[in-house]
Design an enzyme around this catalytic site. Structure first.
Site: not given
Length: 588
Positions: A385, A403-404, A427, A476-477
């Site tokens: 991201t 993001t990917v 996700d 950062g997820g």
């Protein structure tokens, strides 16, 4: 600059990791906002902070050509899609938080990817009924229908004043001419090459010179340049119909995927009302669902607001912040999803009275074990991201996170397109209660359905007070939300933009029940105190008994701010990322 008590506490707690601050504080520091008698009504120029210098320069180029912040956002976003394939791209999606200065309107442009009809939960289970992790993160089944190209068209046509072709020109030029590979990109490729080299379209891009991607070599992407040119010429139809759509569909189907032309042509961005709440004299404007970030921020900050943090010992201050994180992430697991498909109780979850109830369950002396919370929803009467931040001379603002998903997304490039497809299907809650690649779980609210958008942690955020305006966000997820939380606390206590970008980080997400910290983010004494309270603290370099090992550092926060009293702009780019850049262009 005068620092408020909570910031002094943070600095005392995190001294070792703040030593590099001077290296990132290249922009002049804003003077004390109280020194000027009257607040400025317009910024004195444009400030852009992004994760790559070429993207920042592209935005400034468009500003110099007469564009506004929204035109610059298209240029920065598209250029990041070229120079950061490790993090984002045309095959992914994102969120654009916009403030239009003329109307005073804030809008959230949701360009999250959507689920193909074929991607049912059953399609991601192996023969034993377990989640097929390879299918959920690699190749065509892991990819949702991309949203970023539609966002570029929408932002340019609705809010920009330059033609889309002009705003995309820097990205097209860089894709054709190339850019030097940086260390993070080369390291990421080495980690993902086993997957990426499965696919002929990916090999054609990343092994074009016959060997692997290496730091310092010139990386050219002629197919991506042609894809961007079709987007510039044809707008929405230049990507979602016609030649690019044909190449995408052929490439996905050749690898066993089942996208349809109707799904591509039917993609649409959504404009949503941002979330708003107040904290410590600031108005916070942030991301609504399908982001989980805004709801979690509102919960955490409202839980923490009544405490006099400055009067408490350091360990207890961290303890209380972690307990607020724990409760917000627990609610994220059960209640949050795509509001077009499920009823998300945003009003109740962000109500101060609900925060008061969460606060009442916190023991100030002991950690609350995460497994003491119900494992089912309670009735209610939920390096990958990239982010950039912009403020322009008219007062327009953009905070965009795109993001990917994981490193280089799915690893799949459809031949002839030049860009990687995302792996955002991971996700979703593909199997209820089973953690995804970031260790977070979900249930029915975030289960995949045709056309549904997967829950996200991306949290672009605005802060405004009578004296100051700031834009911030980070990759950062699942850690994105807590990094933005710490950034908000830093700004609220008077830190400069470079200091906010450099703040050391800690994180808790309910499950696994452990605090992750960066290297040197806490003193050994504070770690010992937290452990004595019952917390599991994962320290980089130590063996981890349970949960995720803590990495030395994480995130790539990009922020800009405008001090109205001194009428100065500044930006902060995360010192953890050496290729990021802040650019400031004064009004001529």
């Amino acid at each position: 600059m005068r620092l408020m008590p909570r910031t002094l506490i943070l600095i005392a707690l995190l001294v070792p990791a703040l030593l590099p601050l001077q290296a990132c504080a290249e922009q002049p520091q804003a003077s004390n906002p109280r020194e000027a008698a009257v607040a400025a009504t317009h910024p004195p120029g444009t400030a852009i902070a992004s994760a790559h210098s070429l993207a920042t320069d592209a935005g400034l180029e468009i500003i110099a050509a007469g564009g506004n912040a929204f035109d610059a956002a298209v240029a920065v976003s598209a250029t990041l899609s070229v120079v950061e394939p490790i993090s984002s791209g045309l095959g992914g999606g994102g969120f654009f938080l916009l403030h239009d200065a003329r109307s005073g309107k804030d809008v959230f442009v949701d360009a999250r990817e959507t689920a193909p009809a074929a991607a049912t939960p059953e399609a991601f289970l192996d023969a034993d009924g377990n989640l097929d992790r390879d299918r959920s993160v690699n190749g065509p089944w892991s990819a949702g229908i991309p949203g970023l190209p539609a966002a570029l068209v929408h932002v340019a046509q609705t809010y920009g004043r330059l033609p889309l072709k002009q705003s995309l020109a820097p990205a097209i030029r860089i894709a054709r001419e190339g850019f030097p590979v940086y260390e993070r990109m080369a390291r990421g490729y080495a980690a993902r090459r086993g997957v990426m080299e499965r696919y002929p379209g990916t090999r054609a891009v990343f092994l074009a010179d016959g060997d692997t991607v290496e730091e310092g070599e010139l990386f050219r992407q002629p197919d991506l340049a042609r894809t961007l040119e079709r987007l510039a010429d044809g707008g929405f139809d230049g990507f979602y119909r016609g030649e690019t759509a044909r190449l995408l569909l052929d490439g996905v189907r050749a690898e066993g995927g089942q996208w349809t032309a109707e799904e591509l042509a039917g993609y649409r961005v959504r404009e949503r009302e941002p979330l708003r709440f107040d904290y410590d004299g600031w108005q916070i404007v942030t991301a609504p669902p399908p982001s989980s970030g805004g709801v979690a921020l509102a919960q955490m900050l409202q839980v923490l607001a009544p405490w006099d943090l400055a009067a408490l010992p350091q360990g207890e201050r961290v303890h209380l912040t972690v307990e607020a994180m724990r409760r917000a992430y627990r609610d994220r697991t059960f209640y949050l999803g795509d509001p077009d498909f499920v009823e998300v109780p945003v009003g109740l979850l962000t109500d101060p009275a609900y925060a008061a109830g969460l606060r009442a369950s916190i023991n100030p002396d002991r950690a609350t074990p995460s497994d003491t919370f119900s494992g089912r929803p309670t009735p209610l009467e939920d390096e990958e991201t990239t982010h950039f931040s912009i403020i322009d001379a008219e007062g327009n603002r953009v905070g965009a996170t795109q993001t990917v998903n994981l490193l280089f997304g799915s690893g799949l490039v459809a031949p002839g397109t030049g860009f990687l497809l995302n792996n955002e299907m991971d996700d979703f809650a593909l199997k209820a209660g089973t953690p995804n690649a970031f260790g977070v779980m979900g249930f029915d609210a975030n289960a995949p359905e045709p056309g549904k958008r997967m829950l996200s942690s991306m949290t672009p955020t605005f802060m405004s007070s009578p004296d100051r305006v700031a834009v911030l966000g980070t990759p950062g997820g699942s850690r994105i939300i807590t990094m933005v939380l710490l950034g908000i606390l830093g700004y609220a206590d008077g830190l400069s933009a470079p200091q906010v970008a450099a703040l050391p980080r800690f994180h808790h997400q309910w499950m696994p029940d452990a605090i992750s910290i960066e290297k040197d983010a806490m003193t050994p004494e504070v770690v010992a105190e937290l452990r004595a309270m019952g917390h599991t603290v994962n320290v980089p370099g130590e063996e981890v008994a349970g949960g995720r090992r803590s990495s030395d550092s994480w995130g790539n926060l990009q922020t800009v701010s405008w001090d109205r009293r001194s009428d100065t702009l500044e930006g902060g780019t995360d010192p953890r990322n050496p290729v990021g850049k802040v650019g400031i262009r004064p009004t001529p």
